[in-house]
Design an enzyme around this catalytic site. Structure first.
Site, PDB file in Angstrom:
ATOM      1  CD  GLN A  54      -2.395   1.222   2.699  1.00 31.90           C
ATOM      2  OE1 GLN A  54      -1.897   0.788   3.696  1.00 31.90           O
ATOM      3  NE2 GLN A  54      -3.571   1.882   2.754  1.00 31.90           N
ATOM      4  N   GLY A  55       0.782   1.981  -0.961  1.00 37.11           N
ATOM      5  CA  GLY A  55       1.643   3.329  -1.227  1.00 37.11           C
ATOM      6  C   GLY A  55       0.540   4.585  -0.760  1.00 37.11           C
TER       7      GLY A  55
ATOM      8  CD  GLU B 296      -4.821   0.667   6.147  1.00 38.99           C
ATOM      9  OE1 GLU B 296      -5.261   1.414   5.308  1.00 38.99           O
ATOM     10  OE2 GLU B 296      -3.896   0.291   6.667  1.00 38.99           O
TER      11      GLU B 296
HETATM   12  C1  LIG Z   1       4.039  -0.630  11.220  1.00 38.90           C
HETATM   13  C2  LIG Z   1       3.617   0.387  10.408  1.00 38.90           C
HETATM   14  C3  LIG Z   1       3.122   0.075   8.958  1.00 38.90           C
HETATM   15  C4  LIG Z   1       2.649   0.835   8.172  1.00 38.90           C
HETATM   16  N1  LIG Z   1       2.201   0.407   7.080  1.00 38.90           N
HETATM   17  C5  LIG Z   1       1.841   1.454   6.042  1.00 38.90           C
HETATM   18  C6  LIG Z   1       1.590   0.856   4.589  1.00 38.90           C
HETATM   19  O1  LIG Z   1       1.924  -0.378   4.426  1.00 38.90           O
HETATM   20  N2  LIG Z   1       1.172   1.911   3.828  1.00 38.90           N
HETATM   21  C7  LIG Z   1       1.078   3.062   4.134  1.00 38.90           C
HETATM   22  O2  LIG Z   1       0.821   3.918   3.151  1.00 38.90           O
HETATM   23  N3  LIG Z   1       1.333   3.601   5.323  1.00 38.90           N
HETATM   24  C8  LIG Z   1       1.666   2.652   6.529  1.00 38.90           C
HETATM   25  N4  LIG Z   1       1.834   3.061   7.653  1.00 38.90           N
HETATM   26  C9  LIG Z   1       1.831   4.541   7.845  1.00 38.90           C
HETATM   27  C10 LIG Z   1       0.672   4.997   8.678  1.00 38.90           C
HETATM   28  O3  LIG Z   1      -0.462   4.826   7.905  1.00 38.90           O
HETATM   29  C11 LIG Z   1       0.981   6.472   9.408  1.00 38.90           C
HETATM   30  O4  LIG Z   1       1.996   6.302  10.174  1.00 38.90           O
HETATM   31  C12 LIG Z   1      -0.188   6.830  10.152  1.00 38.90           C
HETATM   32  O5  LIG Z   1      -0.996   7.206   9.365  1.00 38.90           O
HETATM   33  C13 LIG Z   1       0.366   8.267  10.803  1.00 38.90           C
HETATM   34  O6  LIG Z   1       1.011   9.031  10.273  1.00 38.90           O
HETATM   35  P1  LIG Z   1       2.509   9.731  10.314  1.00 38.90           P
HETATM   36  O7  LIG Z   1       3.249   8.566  10.773  1.00 38.90           O
HETATM   37  O8  LIG Z   1       2.857  10.353   9.296  1.00 38.90           O
HETATM   38  O9  LIG Z   1       2.457  10.371  11.675  1.00 38.90           O
HETATM   39  P2  LIG Z   1       1.651  11.993  11.963  1.00 38.90           P
HETATM   40  O10 LIG Z   1       0.545  12.174  11.110  1.00 38.90           O
HETATM   41  O11 LIG Z   1       2.749  12.884  11.730  1.00 38.90           O
HETATM   42  O12 LIG Z   1       1.016  11.910  13.291  1.00 38.90           O
HETATM   43  C14 LIG Z   1       1.966  12.395  14.373  1.00 38.90           C
HETATM   44  C15 LIG Z   1       1.257  12.181  15.827  1.00 38.90           C
HETATM   45  O13 LIG Z   1       0.350  13.451  15.713  1.00 38.90           O
HETATM   46  C16 LIG Z   1      -0.903  12.880  15.953  1.00 38.90           C
HETATM   47  N5  LIG Z   1      -1.813  13.483  15.120  1.00 38.90           N
HETATM   48  C17 LIG Z   1      -1.964  13.886  13.768  1.00 38.90           C
HETATM   49  N6  LIG Z   1      -2.729  14.435  13.297  1.00 38.90           N
HETATM   50  C18 LIG Z   1      -3.766  14.915  14.162  1.00 38.90           C
HETATM   51  C19 LIG Z   1      -4.706  15.606  14.439  1.00 38.90           C
HETATM   52  N7  LIG Z   1      -5.546  16.026  13.271  1.00 38.90           N
HETATM   53  N8  LIG Z   1      -5.575  15.446  15.464  1.00 38.90           N
HETATM   54  C20 LIG Z   1      -4.961  14.863  16.647  1.00 38.90           C
HETATM   55  N9  LIG Z   1      -3.776  14.056  16.735  1.00 38.90           N
HETATM   56  C21 LIG Z   1      -3.095  14.194  15.474  1.00 38.90           C
HETATM   57  C22 LIG Z   1      -0.989  11.553  15.384  1.00 38.90           C
HETATM   58  O14 LIG Z   1      -2.158  10.730  15.959  1.00 38.90           O
HETATM   59  C23 LIG Z   1       0.340  10.795  15.969  1.00 38.90           C
HETATM   60  O15 LIG Z   1       0.312  10.661  17.356  1.00 38.90           O
HETATM   61  C24 LIG Z   1       2.619   2.173   8.373  1.00 38.90           C
HETATM   62  C25 LIG Z   1       2.909   2.748   9.909  1.00 38.90           C
HETATM   63  C26 LIG Z   1       3.271   1.658  10.677  1.00 38.90           C
HETATM   64  C27 LIG Z   1       3.935   2.445  12.028  1.00 38.90           C
END
Ligand SMILES: Cc1cc2nc3c(=O)[nH]c(=O)nc-3n(C[C@H](O)[C@H](O)[C@H](O)COP(=O)(O)OP(=O)(O)OC[C@H]3O[C@@H](n4cnc5c(N)ncnc54)[C@H](O)[C@@H]3O)c2cc1C
Length: 396
Positions: free
Chosen positions: A128-129, A246
């Site tokens: 998934q990208g 998902e």
């Molecule tokens: C093990 C693992 C597997 C993954 N696999 C995939 C995959 O296969 N494909 C893919 O596309 N992605 C994947 N992801 C990515 C995942 O979807 C993102 O990590 C997730 O959506 C959070 O985004 P971020 O890491 O950029 O954190 P951020 O969005 O930067 O968030 C950082 C913190 O701020 C909080 N936050 C952010 N916005 C808000 C808001 N509006 N209100 C309150 N709090 C907020 C979040 O809850 C978090 O605690 C994976 C992640 C992990 C850890």
């Protein structure tokens, strides 16, 4: 709500148990149960998925016309609970539970005819990208660019946290095709063959010590326009539909039950059940697990009637992932020092070997604890689920 199973449902449960007792390979079961990864490795997953495929049980939620078994809600529930309790690895959701339903709903007839049978038979492995550096929760800000050139899109940019990209034949991806208007309006959903020139995959090693996620780089990657799913610039609609699957499509009851069983055994051995505080927290967790389980049963029933999961998916994602984490936290508490992997145990014992103090199950407690920290992040973090619920339920 009638919670007891009928005679026919109990007979089905016995059939599933017999099947698992004879067909679930012991080595796959052991590796999954003793391991601490979020997904099983590709080889184990595909081997097990092909066994389920040959039985006709690989896609409980797919309509019969595409190869689903035509089960009732109760049968789906029984199947999920029994397979998880027997220690079977979950099916990898990326193809079967994520892009599969999307292609059924938004794909062209050619896409359906090509991809759906291959997903069902585990012939293609998907990743998934969606996420990018700087675009996770705020997914609509994504910047990986796809520009039309002749019959192709030319893609430049990067995706991150891409689970199993190093195993994948295909990626379903969100790319930016326009910077006009609201960010959500310029996104397109594309299917990208992972062997296309210009794709580079770099591993990211998780806190659990595993290579499950990656960063993927695209440099002038050419993908035919016929690989687009849904209209250009309307990929956000497709993406949101997939995200509901998902969140709702991964079955938490199984993972919680496996960890609860581990916790009960360990707590009994370690004498934690003599402590009233620990006992009470365990009882609360059991109640929570039961509530998640009943919510999943309800959601399966809505999937059976052809509805998409909606806000229920967010409730289940939130409570299911948090209950799983609570179980792993209590396992660490019950296991104490023995939760640590062998090397750390040796260090803690002053560099000497500490033979016989840790079983393989105990040694993976820390790995599982660290690995499952990710459960409240992937698929949309807990904070984001709460935001969705506040919007849907209270119009905030
Ligand atoms: C093990 C693992 C597997 C993954 N696999 C995939 C995959 O296969 N494909 C893919 O596309 N992605 C994947 N992801 C990515 C995942 O979807 C993102 O990590 C997730 O959506 C959070 O985004 P971020 O890491 O950029 O954190 P951020 O969005 O930067 O968030 C950082 C913190 O701020 C909080 N936050 C952010 N916005 C808000 C808001 N509006 N209100 C309150 N709090 C907020 C979040 O809850 C978090 O605690 C994976 C992640 C992990 C850890």
């Amino acid at each position: 709500m009638q919670l007891a199973f009928t005679d026919a449902e109990r007979a089905f449960r016995d059939e599933v148990r017999d099947f698992l007792a004879t067909e679930l390979p012991d080595d796959i079961r052991r590796r999954w149960q003793d391991g601490s990864m979020i997904f099983p490795d590709r080889d184990d997953a595909v081997r097990w998925q092909k066994i389920l495929y040959n039985k006709g049980w690989i896609a409980p939620n797919w309509p019969e016309e595409y190869g689903g078994p035509g089960w009732t809600t109760a049968q789906k529930f029984i199947f999920e609970v029994e397979t998880a309790s027997a220690g079977a690895p979950p099916v990898i959701p990326l193809g079967l539970r994520m892009v599969g339903p999307v292609i059924m709903r938004y794909g062209t007839e050619e896409q359906k005819a090509h991809f759906l049978p291959r997903i069902l038979a585990s012939e293609d492995y998907w990743c998934q990208g969606y996420s990018e550096p700087g675009s996770g929760s705020d997914l609509a800000s994504l910047r990986t660019r796809a520009v039309k050139e002749g019959d192709d899109y030319v893609i430049n940019g990067s995706k991150i946290w891409t689970t199993h990209a190093h195993f994948a034949d295909w990626m379903f991806a969100l790319v930016r095709t326009s910077t006009e208007g609201k960010p959500q309006q310029g996104i397109t959903f594309l299917l990208i063959p992972m062997d296309t020139p210009g794709i580079e995959i770099r591993p990211l090693i998780t806190l659990g010590g595993h290579h499950e996620v990656n960063q993927v780089f695209f440099t002038d990657v050419r993908v035919p326009q016929s690989n687009r799913v849904g209209p250009e610039n309307d990929g956000w609609t497709v993406a949101k539909y997939l995200l509901e699957f998902e969140r709702g499509g991964s079955f938490h009851t199984g993972r919680i039950n496996v960890n609860l069983a581990r916790l009960r055994n360990l707590a009994l051995e370690a004498g934690c059940l003599d402590e009233p505080g620990f006992r009470q927290r365990l009882a609360e967790l059991e109640v929570e697990a039961e509530a998640v389980s009943m919510s999943e049963l309800r959601m399966l029933s809505s999937l059976t009637t052809g509805q998409n999961p909606g806000a229920a998916a967010s409730i289940i994602k939130l409570r299911g992932s948090e209950a799983t984490q609570k179980a792993t936290e209590m396992i660490m508490e019950a296991a104490g020092l023995y939760a640590l992997p062998f090397e750390q145990l040796e260090q803690a014992a002053g560099g000497t070997n500490a033979p016989g103090v840790a079983t393989p199950d105990e040694t993976s407690s820390a790995g599982r604890y660290f690995g499952l920290r990710a459960a409240t992040i992937f698929g949309g973090s807990s904070e984001v689920q709460r935001n969705i619920l506040a919007k849907v339920s209270y119009g905030l």
